[in-house]
Design a protein around this motif. Structure first.
Motif, PDB file in Angstrom:
ATOM      1  N   ASN A 252       0.851  -1.186   0.000  1.00 21.80           N
ATOM      2  CA  ASN A 252       0.000   0.000   0.000  1.00 21.80           C
ATOM      3  C   ASN A 252       0.889   1.239   0.000  1.00 21.80           C
ATOM      4  O   ASN A 252       1.670   1.451   0.939  1.00 21.80           O
ATOM      5  N   ILE A 253       0.776   2.056  -1.047  1.00 22.39           N
ATOM      6  CA  ILE A 253       1.513   3.318  -1.110  1.00 22.39           C
ATOM      7  C   ILE A 253       0.557   4.433  -0.717  1.00 22.39           C
ATOM      8  O   ILE A 253      -0.434   4.699  -1.406  1.00 22.39           O
ATOM      9  N   HIS A 254       0.831   5.073   0.415  1.00 18.25           N
ATOM     10  CA  HIS A 254      -0.021   6.138   0.936  1.00 18.25           C
ATOM     11  C   HIS A 254       0.493   7.465   0.377  1.00 18.25           C
ATOM     12  O   HIS A 254       1.562   7.953   0.768  1.00 18.25           O
ATOM     13  N   ARG A 269       4.449  -5.288 -10.983  1.00 19.68           N
ATOM     14  CA  ARG A 269       3.688  -6.043  -9.995  1.00 19.68           C
ATOM     15  C   ARG A 269       2.619  -5.117  -9.414  1.00 19.68           C
ATOM     16  O   ARG A 269       2.735  -3.895  -9.474  1.00 19.68           O
ATOM     17  N   PRO A 270       1.532  -5.677  -8.879  1.00 15.34           N
ATOM     18  CA  PRO A 270       0.476  -4.812  -8.343  1.00 15.34           C
ATOM     19  C   PRO A 270       0.948  -4.014  -7.132  1.00 15.34           C
ATOM     20  O   PRO A 270       1.693  -4.524  -6.288  1.00 15.34           O
ATOM     21  N   VAL A 271       0.510  -2.796  -7.058  1.00 17.98           N
ATOM     22  CA  VAL A 271       0.637  -1.978  -5.853  1.00 17.98           C
ATOM     23  C   VAL A 271      -0.696  -1.258  -5.681  1.00 17.98           C
ATOM     24  O   VAL A 271      -1.392  -0.956  -6.652  1.00 17.98           O
ATOM     25  N   VAL A 291      -2.552   0.403 -15.634  1.00 14.88           N
ATOM     26  CA  VAL A 291      -2.413  -0.751 -14.755  1.00 14.88           C
ATOM     27  C   VAL A 291      -2.354  -2.006 -15.615  1.00 14.88           C
ATOM     28  O   VAL A 291      -3.338  -2.372 -16.266  1.00 14.88           O
ATOM     29  N   ASN A 292      -1.197  -2.659 -15.627  1.00 21.19           N
ATOM     30  CA  ASN A 292      -1.034  -3.885 -16.413  1.00 21.19           C
ATOM     31  C   ASN A 292       0.138  -4.708 -15.886  1.00 21.19           C
ATOM     32  O   ASN A 292       1.113  -4.950 -16.599  1.00 21.19           O
ATOM     33  N   PRO A 293       0.089  -5.161 -14.634  1.00 24.60           N
ATOM     34  CA  PRO A 293       1.175  -6.015 -14.131  1.00 24.60           C
ATOM     35  C   PRO A 293       1.240  -7.308 -14.935  1.00 24.60           C
ATOM     36  O   PRO A 293       0.204  -7.902 -15.266  1.00 24.60           O
ATOM     37  N   GLU A 294       2.417  -7.770 -15.232  1.00 25.95           N
ATOM     38  CA  GLU A 294       2.593  -8.947 -16.077  1.00 25.95           C
ATOM     39  C   GLU A 294       2.574 -10.226 -15.250  1.00 25.95           C
ATOM     40  O   GLU A 294       3.173 -10.304 -14.190  1.00 25.95           O
ATOM     41  N   ILE A 299      -5.299  -8.173  -7.687  1.00 24.48           N
ATOM     42  CA  ILE A 299      -6.078  -6.964  -7.931  1.00 24.48           C
ATOM     43  C   ILE A 299      -5.273  -5.741  -7.515  1.00 24.48           C
ATOM     44  O   ILE A 299      -4.679  -5.718  -6.437  1.00 24.48           O
ATOM     45  N   THR A 300      -5.259  -4.744  -8.363  1.00 25.48           N
ATOM     46  CA  THR A 300      -4.682  -3.446  -8.010  1.00 25.48           C
ATOM     47  C   THR A 300      -5.824  -2.547  -7.518  1.00 25.48           C
ATOM     48  O   THR A 300      -6.802  -2.324  -8.238  1.00 25.48           O
ATOM     49  N   TYR A 301      -5.688  -2.055  -6.295  1.00 26.63           N
ATOM     50  CA  TYR A 301      -6.723  -1.213  -5.695  1.00 26.63           C
ATOM     51  C   TYR A 301      -6.296   0.257  -5.751  1.00 26.63           C
ATOM     52  O   TYR A 301      -5.136   0.596  -5.471  1.00 26.63           O
ATOM     53  N   LEU A 302      -7.243   1.111  -6.089  1.00 26.12           N
ATOM     54  CA  LEU A 302      -7.029   2.555  -6.091  1.00 26.12           C
ATOM     55  C   LEU A 302      -8.070   3.173  -5.166  1.00 26.12           C
ATOM     56  O   LEU A 302      -9.278   3.091  -5.422  1.00 26.12           O
TER      57      LEU A 302
END
Length: 428
Positions: A252-254, A269-271, A291-294, A299-302
């Motif tokens: 989680n990037i705050h 990778r997802p963040v 958003v396109n992690p390989e 799931i990438t959450y925003l």
């Protein structure tokens, strides 16, 4: 006193002493011999004559016992394989527990990664096929079923639950005979589940499945930890995540309350991006977030981000699973675009506001997919088209419960004929 009778030898007439067994004169035995007759052989002849009949009786008795046992209810246990072959007068069936997208492959063991103390739910499907053809036989077979139950044994850690919902038909998995949604709490744990299928004829089919829960770490990164005031800082941070954390860690990037200009690409990778919610300022993106992690299916959450456009471009473009929650999209040619191919793509949006966009949400894929079929409580205001759906439809239903549509040129342009549930939506 009675006089004793004198014994004499029956051969030579000599007097014999009392209790004598032979004559002292002629030395011949004086004991009386009884004639012994040889045993009769008639019973043996009778036995030989009766033997075929006795053998027939034994054979018929064994056959009768076998037939009787065959009429008793049978128990079919998969032995831990997650699959049973069952035969009755109508044919032979394959029954298995598996995943939605692999209906012919049993899944006797499932390993789920989880964040500590987070609640999770996933579906387990019962598939039933004709053994010879592989044709779906769920509806036919269930007519012969009296009951189906699913239950987990006590987990290794009883303080962390692992449970099944009662098996039932679900539109989520239309090819499955029955589906049970499994719930568990994020703790290191394991439990063995058993599906018990009781037939109308009394037969019992047992299918087993073991769920192993492995913990993953949650890594929270804050502005005071690393620079993230500019798009260059943020892109460098996102690109370096793979070297900072474990492969399965949730990141989680705050973000601070700043405005980011330019394009952000999440491709390695997802963040999860968490916008600022403290004070008056919010986190704003004026450029595209890609958003396109390989090679991943996460799931990438925003969370709580503002996407402020100038009438052109795409705010958020997703070729893998992406979920926007509490975000605002204003002034874009396309606010939220779902594209790409394969089973790992799909979007969801919850409690978002889409205002003044040419197209608010655009599904443009080779096949419309929803990893979460419910996108509730969104607001669509004064967009050219609120939702545009293109691509091949699926049997999944997009549920727009609690969504509000107001002042849009077109509320929903469903070009693919995708099933929708708008019964709880509001149109003004």
């Amino acid at each position: 006193m009675a006089e004793q009778t004198q014994q004499t030898c029956p051969y030579c007439g000599a007097s014999l002493p009392a209790e004598a067994s032979f004559c002292p004169r002629c030395a011949r035995s004086v004991n009386q011999r009884q004639k012994v007759s040889p045993p009769s052989i008639r019973w043996r002849k009778a036995l030989r004559r009766a033997f075929p009949a006795l053998l027939l009786i034994l054979i018929l008795g064994a056959a009768g016992t076998g037939w009787y046992l065959s009429t008793l209810p049978q128990v079919y246990d998969d032995g831990g394989t997650g699959e049973v072959t069952y035969t009755d007068e109508d044919g032979t069936y394959q029954l298995l527990l598996g995943w939605l997208d692999t209906p012919y492959n049993p899944a006797p063991t499932i390993t789920q990664v989880a964040e500590r103390d987070v609640e999770y739910t996933f579906p387990v499907c019962l598939f039933i096929h004709h053994q010879d053809t592989g044709v779906n036989a769920g509806e036919i077979f269930l007519r012969k079923v009296a009951s189906v139950t699913a239950e987990f044994d006590t987990p290794d850690d009883p303080s962390a639950y692992i449970t099944y919902d009662p098996p039932a038909y679900s539109d989520y998995a239309p090819d499955a005979a029955l589906t049970s949604f499994t719930h568990f709490l994020g703790q290191e744990n394991s439990a063995r589940g058993t599906w018990t299928i009781t037939m109308e004829n009394g037969d019992v089919i047992l299918l087993h499945q073991t769920l192993n829960v492995e913990l993953i770490e949650t890594v929270d990164i804050y502005p005071e930890d690393v620079p993230m005031d500019t798009m260059e800082d943020l892109q460098a941070l996102v690109d370096s995540i793979g070297n900072r954390v474990g492969d399965n860690d949730v990141v989680n990037i705050h973000l601070p309350a700043v405005t980011y200009e330019g394009t952000l690409s999440i491709t390695q990778r997802p963040v999860n991006l968490c916008g600022n919610t403290e004070g008056e300022g919010r986190t704003v993106f004026t450029g595209t977030v890609q958003v396109n992690p390989e090679g991943v299916n996460w799931i990438t959450y925003l969370y709580d981000l503002d996407f402020a456009g100038s009438g052109d471009g795409v705010a958020l473009t997703a070729a893998s699973r992406t979920w926007a929650i509490g975000c605002n999209f204003t002034g874009w040619r396309t606010a939220f675009l779902c594209h790409g191919t394969g089973p790992s793509h799909g979007i969801a949006y919850t409690s978002c506001r889409f205002e003044g966009n040419q197209v608010a949400v655009h599904y443009n894929t080779n096949q419309v997919t929803f990893f979460n079929g419910v996108s509730p409580d969104n607001t669509f205001l004064r967009n050219g088209t609120a939702i545009l759906i293109e691509g091949e439809p699926t049997e999944d239903t997009l549920d727009l419960s609690g969504c509000r549509f107001e002042g849009n040129g077109t509320d929903i342009d469903n070009r693919s004929g995708q099933p929708l549930d708008i019964s709880q939506a509001v149109f003004q």
